[in-house]
Structures are given as C-alpha cells and as structure tokens.
Design an enzyme around this catalytic site. Structure first.
Site, PDB file in Angstrom:
ATOM      1  N   ARG A 230      52.318  18.654  41.237  1.00  0.00           N
ATOM      2  CA  ARG A 230      52.745  19.576  42.345  1.00  0.00           C
ATOM      3  C   ARG A 230      54.085  19.381  42.978  1.00  0.00           C
ATOM      4  O   ARG A 230      54.790  18.355  42.729  1.00  0.00           O
ATOM      5  CB  ARG A 230      51.595  19.563  43.518  1.00  0.00           C
ATOM      6  CG  ARG A 230      51.599  18.446  44.241  1.00  0.00           C
ATOM      7  CD  ARG A 230      50.894  18.218  45.503  1.00  0.00           C
ATOM      8  NE  ARG A 230      51.090  17.380  46.520  1.00  0.00           N
ATOM      9  CZ  ARG A 230      50.235  16.578  47.364  1.00  0.00           C
ATOM     10  NH1 ARG A 230      48.975  16.687  47.081  1.00  0.00           N
ATOM     11  NH2 ARG A 230      50.609  15.596  48.079  1.00  0.00           N
ATOM     12  N   ILE A 232      57.804  19.004  44.321  1.00  0.00           N
ATOM     13  CA  ILE A 232      59.076  18.697  43.711  1.00  0.00           C
ATOM     14  C   ILE A 232      58.813  18.347  42.092  1.00  0.00           C
ATOM     15  O   ILE A 232      59.365  18.955  41.007  1.00  0.00           O
ATOM     16  CB  ILE A 232      59.741  17.603  44.237  1.00  0.00           C
ATOM     17  CG1 ILE A 232      60.399  18.029  45.814  1.00  0.00           C
ATOM     18  CG2 ILE A 232      61.284  17.290  43.632  1.00  0.00           C
ATOM     19  CD1 ILE A 232      60.905  17.042  46.624  1.00  0.00           C
ATOM     20  N   ASN A 357      65.279   6.608  58.825  1.00  0.00           N
ATOM     21  CA  ASN A 357      64.279   7.602  59.734  1.00  0.00           C
ATOM     22  C   ASN A 357      63.247   6.634  60.700  1.00  0.00           C
ATOM     23  O   ASN A 357      62.685   5.657  60.117  1.00  0.00           O
ATOM     24  CB  ASN A 357      63.583   8.358  58.750  1.00  0.00           C
ATOM     25  CG  ASN A 357      63.988   9.660  59.020  1.00  0.00           C
ATOM     26  OD1 ASN A 357      64.950  10.112  59.643  1.00  0.00           O
ATOM     27  ND2 ASN A 357      63.453  10.502  58.056  1.00  0.00           N
ATOM     28  N   TYR A 363      59.045   3.679  53.905  1.00  0.00           N
ATOM     29  CA  TYR A 363      59.752   4.714  53.012  1.00  0.00           C
ATOM     30  C   TYR A 363      61.222   4.554  52.814  1.00  0.00           C
ATOM     31  O   TYR A 363      61.641   4.747  51.662  1.00  0.00           O
ATOM     32  CB  TYR A 363      59.425   5.908  53.565  1.00  0.00           C
ATOM     33  CG  TYR A 363      59.529   7.055  52.957  1.00  0.00           C
ATOM     34  CD1 TYR A 363      58.856   7.424  51.588  1.00  0.00           C
ATOM     35  CD2 TYR A 363      60.967   8.137  53.103  1.00  0.00           C
ATOM     36  CE1 TYR A 363      59.145   8.563  50.923  1.00  0.00           C
ATOM     37  CE2 TYR A 363      61.048   9.082  52.498  1.00  0.00           C
ATOM     38  CZ  TYR A 363      60.367   9.599  51.394  1.00  0.00           C
ATOM     39  OH  TYR A 363      60.524  10.471  50.619  1.00  0.00           O
TER      40      TYR A 363
HETATM   41  P1  NAI Z   1      54.199  15.704  47.206  1.00  0.00           P
HETATM   42  O1  NAI Z   1      53.238  14.923  47.987  1.00  0.00           O
HETATM   43  O2  NAI Z   1      54.070  17.259  47.144  1.00  0.00           O
HETATM   44  O3  NAI Z   1      53.745  15.504  45.431  1.00  0.00           O
HETATM   45  C1  NAI Z   1      53.836  13.714  45.186  1.00  0.00           C
HETATM   46  C2  NAI Z   1      53.075  13.951  43.889  1.00  0.00           C
HETATM   47  O4  NAI Z   1      53.005  12.350  43.291  1.00  0.00           O
HETATM   48  C3  NAI Z   1      51.546  14.330  43.839  1.00  0.00           C
HETATM   49  O5  NAI Z   1      51.246  15.145  43.064  1.00  0.00           O
HETATM   50  C4  NAI Z   1      50.836  12.992  43.724  1.00  0.00           C
HETATM   51  O6  NAI Z   1      49.407  12.951  43.317  1.00  0.00           O
HETATM   52  C5  NAI Z   1      51.730  12.229  43.073  1.00  0.00           C
HETATM   53  N1  NAI Z   1      51.435  10.768  43.238  1.00  0.00           N
HETATM   54  C6  NAI Z   1      51.414   9.988  44.223  1.00  0.00           C
HETATM   55  N2  NAI Z   1      50.912   8.707  44.329  1.00  0.00           N
HETATM   56  C7  NAI Z   1      50.997   8.568  42.771  1.00  0.00           C
HETATM   57  C8  NAI Z   1      50.656   7.545  41.867  1.00  0.00           C
HETATM   58  N3  NAI Z   1      50.249   6.315  42.419  1.00  0.00           N
HETATM   59  N4  NAI Z   1      50.586   7.776  40.677  1.00  0.00           N
HETATM   60  C9  NAI Z   1      50.793   8.910  40.173  1.00  0.00           C
HETATM   61  N5  NAI Z   1      51.218  10.050  40.860  1.00  0.00           N
HETATM   62  C10 NAI Z   1      51.358   9.837  42.249  1.00  0.00           C
HETATM   63  O7  NAI Z   1      55.800  15.275  47.375  1.00  0.00           O
HETATM   64  P2  NAI Z   1      56.949  15.973  47.087  1.00  0.00           P
HETATM   65  O8  NAI Z   1      57.421  16.345  48.471  1.00  0.00           O
HETATM   66  O9  NAI Z   1      56.830  16.910  45.992  1.00  0.00           O
HETATM   67  O10 NAI Z   1      58.021  14.572  46.749  1.00  0.00           O
HETATM   68  C11 NAI Z   1      58.293  14.473  45.458  1.00  0.00           C
HETATM   69  C12 NAI Z   1      59.415  13.101  45.717  1.00  0.00           C
HETATM   70  O11 NAI Z   1      60.366  13.623  46.398  1.00  0.00           O
HETATM   71  C13 NAI Z   1      58.821  11.964  46.162  1.00  0.00           C
HETATM   72  O12 NAI Z   1      59.258  10.861  45.735  1.00  0.00           O
HETATM   73  C14 NAI Z   1      59.508  11.981  47.719  1.00  0.00           C
HETATM   74  O13 NAI Z   1      59.537  10.801  48.304  1.00  0.00           O
HETATM   75  C15 NAI Z   1      60.614  12.704  47.518  1.00  0.00           C
HETATM   76  N6  NAI Z   1      61.252  13.486  48.701  1.00  0.00           N
HETATM   77  C16 NAI Z   1      60.671  14.614  48.983  1.00  0.00           C
HETATM   78  C17 NAI Z   1      61.411  15.331  50.335  1.00  0.00           C
HETATM   79  C18 NAI Z   1      60.996  16.447  50.557  1.00  0.00           C
HETATM   80  O14 NAI Z   1      61.514  17.240  51.465  1.00  0.00           O
HETATM   81  N7  NAI Z   1      59.866  17.035  50.276  1.00  0.00           N
HETATM   82  C19 NAI Z   1      62.656  14.653  50.795  1.00  0.00           C
HETATM   83  C20 NAI Z   1      63.029  13.257  50.184  1.00  0.00           C
HETATM   84  C21 NAI Z   1      62.302  12.776  48.899  1.00  0.00           C
END
Ligand code: NAI
Length: 458
Positions: A230, A232, A357, A363
């Site tokens: 899901r 990004i 932050n 984080y």
């Molecule tokens: P999200 O929470 O929507 O998706 C993260 C995905 O990683 C989920 O599908 C989750 O099940 C999976 N996941 C979590 N722990 C896991 C594990 N131990 N093993 C396998 N899969 C695991 O997060 P989002 O917003 O899509 O973020 C993706 C990346 O981008 C992350 O690394 C986040 O820190 C980074 N990021 C996001 C920002 C934003 O504005 N949304 C800003 C800066 C960085």
C-alpha cells in the site's frame, strides 16, 4: 486525502480571493501519463562560461523535447540570441550549462543567461543548471575561486526554486561529462519529476547501461519492493511494473490480501515476510534463485513520542524496521551475490531525517541512518558488486499516514514548500524508478528529496 485548497485556488474566485489575501498559490502540477509523456514546448539550451562538458546536444535531443531555435544553436554567454530574447514564446524547459563557471565574472553569465528568459518558462516548467563536481581537481592557484562559484550555484538554484512559482522546478546537476547526464536529464526534464525541486544531484560514476527498449527500461529485470502492499510502496511497485520489471511485492503477513491483489494486477509475485526477521535476506534470496536487479527498501513505520515519554520499545521497533532491517537484508543479499551486477538499491529516507521533527527522535534517527548507509556503501557496492545505492527522501506525501496528521499540522506540511502542496506517492515512485533504471548507473550515493523543495531540512 483530497487537497481542497488546491482545488479551490484552481477556480477563478478562489484564485482571486487567495491572491487578495496573500495566501499560497499552488499550481496544478503536470504529471506523467501515457497520453502526456513529455512537457509541452521546447527546450532552451544556454551556456555560462565555457562548457567543461563534451557535446551535450545529442543528449538533449534524446530528452524528447525539441530544442528551441535549433538554427541558432545553443545560446552562449550573455543572452543575446533570438532564442533567449524576452519576447519569445514560452519554453517548457531550460538547461543552463554552468560547468565552466570558474570565477565571479563567469558566474555573472548565469544571471545574464537566465534573467531574460526566466519569465518565459511555461507553468510546470523545468530549469536545470549543470555544474561541475565540487571535488574536481583544483586549478593551480585559483581552485578556491572555482570551488566558491560552483558552490554558489547551489544557493542560486535553491533561491530561484523558491521564487519562480507556477509549478516550475529548479535543480542542479553536477557532472563531468555529457554522457553521465542523460538518464538524470531525461528524468528532470520530464513530467515524472513534478515534485522534485531545489535538489543538487551528482552524476559521475560509471556503469550505465542503455536499455534495449527505452520505453520499457526494466524489461527482463526483477524488482523487490518492501512494504509494497500500500501507500508509497504500492505506487513504486506499479511504476516499476509499468517500466517492465517483474515486481515482487513484499509485505507483512497481515497485508497479504492487498499484496496478492496488487501482485496479481502487475503480473508479479507477493511475498509474505516481516522484513525484521533475522533471516529476511536469506529468505528473499531463496525465493529468487535467479537473483534480483532492483531492491527498494520502502517499508517504514512511525511510533511518535517525545524522547522524554518514549519507551525503549518504540525506539527499537522504529529503528529495526526503518534501519536495522535495511542494513541486514542489504548485507545478506550482497554477500550472497543475490543482487546481480548492474543492480540498484534504492532506500527510503525522509526529510524528517534531514531536518529533524519534534516527537520523532526515533524516526529521524532511523532515516538519517539511511543517508549514512547510502553515502558509505555506495562506492564499495559499485566497485565490488556493480550495484548502485541511492535513497529517496520524501517530504509531505499524501498518504494514509499524512491523512491522519491533525488538520493544522497537515496544512502547514502541505504548504511549507516551494510548490505549496503535498506530493503524491507516484512522485516518490517516479524518482525511485529513475534511480532503478539501468541507464542511471552514473548516479550513486545520492539522497534525492522528493519534497517540492520543503522549507524543512533545506
Ligand atoms: P504506509 O504505512 O502507508 O506503508 C508502509 C508499508 O510497509 C505497509 O504496507 C506496511 O505493512 C509495510 N511494513 C511495515 N512494517 C513492515 C515490516 N516489518 N516488514 C514488511 N513490511 C512492513 O507508509 P507510506 O506512507 O507509504 O511510507 C512508505 C515509506 O516512505 C516509509 O519508509 C516512510 O517512512 C517513508 N516516508 C513517507 C512519507 C509520507 O509523507 N507518507 C514521508 C517521508 C518518508
């Protein structure tokens, strides 16, 4: 979550009202679509000082943008040619070759070249300044003058990015020869880089491959995206599949319904695995006996709390998912030779790791650690394994994570960048895909922010 302010300012009354109140004016960004793969309009090629590059023209010709005023050729020095005159039609993009800027006088040619044309750059346009690497060998005696004015280009680019408006981005690409620029210029001069601005990217390494089919640069390659079910990660999986890769969508067992559905749509494979498992690297390698070409470390979590209230468990869970597992799986896959030569590792940092932050010491530490990993491993991984290592650092991206942020903080996050809006998951995905392409071998050890030139962590 919909950005209602952006929709409001796109209407005539909304524009009128917000202008009168002096509020931000976000422009609707032009993003890539199969129907509109290129920016509409011409590319203007300018030079300040005497270029230190080889022949840039063939590289620019392959960006898909017609060169402005081809009869006159590139405009050199102070903008005197027809192509650079202020009355000309809007141009989609400008490339200013400033690799030869070596003193304050030649730096003035940057002003002279762009001052007359900056107004005629179309909305959602692109300005890319080319500079020399800062560590290039100093000239006898006056190397510090060259270093000073080449560094000056960064302040120039970041300042222009903040003032230009109308969805136009401004970036600096440092390089030693024209060939190293190709993949990065194709990205920066396309709608795929809509949310990348104010960045300084160095492209000097070796190891680019020209794909047989430029429209499917990842054809025949296998890419694994952690946390791909899901957000990004899903956008990254879709974009890599669009570019021809066989995509392995890795996510925790609880997310397997989504992972399998997505993998099915993309003709890929789902892999149920918690990336923090001690043997995650070995299990990935066992799953992919023929090896892997692209490894995207995207899985990430937040467990926010001020340090004073943060239990050890919140610290360690974030550090383990966001950094520890990235280090372990990277080491394991490289040691096993599971990443094929020509491979690409793209990790996910965050501007929170660059700027810090409140409430995110865990984080921020984990994401700054990603930048450290990239800087240290990149030269060695390229030399020993033929693999590049880079990171994307997203800013405020419209996802479920940011939709949960309280309204006022969310609005501040959205507006506090040069484009005055949040990015979309596809913006991070396009940047990841560019770094993953075989043609991007010149880009190594870079942390590229996808943040609309956020005012945080500048
Ligand atoms: P999200 O929470 O929507 O998706 C993260 C995905 O990683 C989920 O599908 C989750 O099940 C999976 N996941 C979590 N722990 C896991 C594990 N131990 N093993 C396998 N899969 C695991 O997060 P989002 O917003 O899509 O973020 C993706 C990346 O981008 C992350 O690394 C986040 O820190 C980074 N990021 C996001 C920002 C934003 O504005 N949304 C800003 C800066 C960085």
């Amino acid at each position: 979550m919909a950005d209602r302010y952006l929709s409001f300012t796109a209407t005539a009354p909304g524009r009128f009202l917000t202008r009168r109140l002096g509020l931000p004016q976000p422009a609707a960004l032009r993003r890539w679509s199969p129907e509109h793969p290129c920016l509409p309009g011409d590319l203007l090629h300018l030079t300040a000082g005497e270029s230190a590059l080889g022949d840039l023209a063939p590289v620019l010709a392959r960006t898909g943008l017609p060169l402005a005023d081809p009869a006159a050729g590139p405009v050199t020095g102070p903008a005197t040619s027809r192509a650079a005159s202020p009355g000309n039609a809007a141009v989609a993009a400008v490339v200013l070759d400033a690799t030869g800027v070596h003193d304050v006088d030649t730096l003035a040619e940057v002003h002279a070249a762009l001052h007359p044309v900056v107004r005629s750059v179309a909305a959602s346009g692109r300005i890319v300044v080319l500079g020399s690497p800062l560590d290039s060998p100093p000239d006898a005696g006056s190397g510090h003058h060259r270093a000073a004015v080449q560094q000056a280009l960064e302040g120039f680019v970041r300042s222009l990015g903040k003032e230009i408006g109308r969805g136009t981005t401004v970036n600096l690409l440092r390089l030693t020869d024209a060939a190293a620029a190709e993949s990065t210029l194709r990205f920066l001069l396309s709608p795929k880089s809509a949310y990348v601005s104010g960045q300084v990217i160095t492209a000097t390494a070796d190891g680019s491959e020209t794909p047989a089919d430029r429209s499917l640069p990842l054809a025949g390659r296998t890419a694994l995206v952690t946390g791909g079910a899901r957000g990004i990660g899903e956008a990254v999986a879709r974009t890599l599949a669009r570019d021809g890769a066989h995509v392995v969508v890795l996510d925790v067992p609880q997310a397997q319904d989504d992972a399998r559905r997505l993998a099915g749509q993309l003709g890929g494979t789902a892999l149920a695995l918690d990336i923090t498992a001690a043997d995650a690297g070995e299990r990935i390698a066992a799953e992919l006996p023929d090896g892997l070409d692209v490894l995207v470390h995207n899985a990430g979590i937040t467990r926010d709390r001020r340090l004073v209230n943060m239990p050890a468990e919140r610290w360690s869970s974030v550090l383990d998912v966001n950094l520890g597992s990235v280090l372990r799986t990277t080491d394991a896959l490289l040691a096993k030779g599971a990443l094929r030569r020509g491979g690409r590792i793209v990790a996910t940092a965050s501007i929170a790791g660059l700027a810090g932050n409140a409430g995110q010491t865990n984080y921020g530490a984990s994401k700054a650690g990603i930048a450290g990993l990239v800087r240290s491993l990149a030269p060695r991984a390229l030399a020993e394994h033929g693999v590049t290592v880079n990171a994307v650092a997203p800013g405020f991206i419209e996802t479920r994570m940011t939709a949960a942020v309280p309204l006022f903080i969310r609005e501040a996050g959205r507006r506090m960048n040069s484009l005055a809006q949040g990015g979309l998951p596809v913006d991070v995905a396009e940047t990841t895909a560019w770094l993953a392409h075989p043609a991007s071998g010149a880009v190594n050890g870079q942390v590229v922010r996808v943040c609309g030139q956020s005012l945080l962590g500048a």
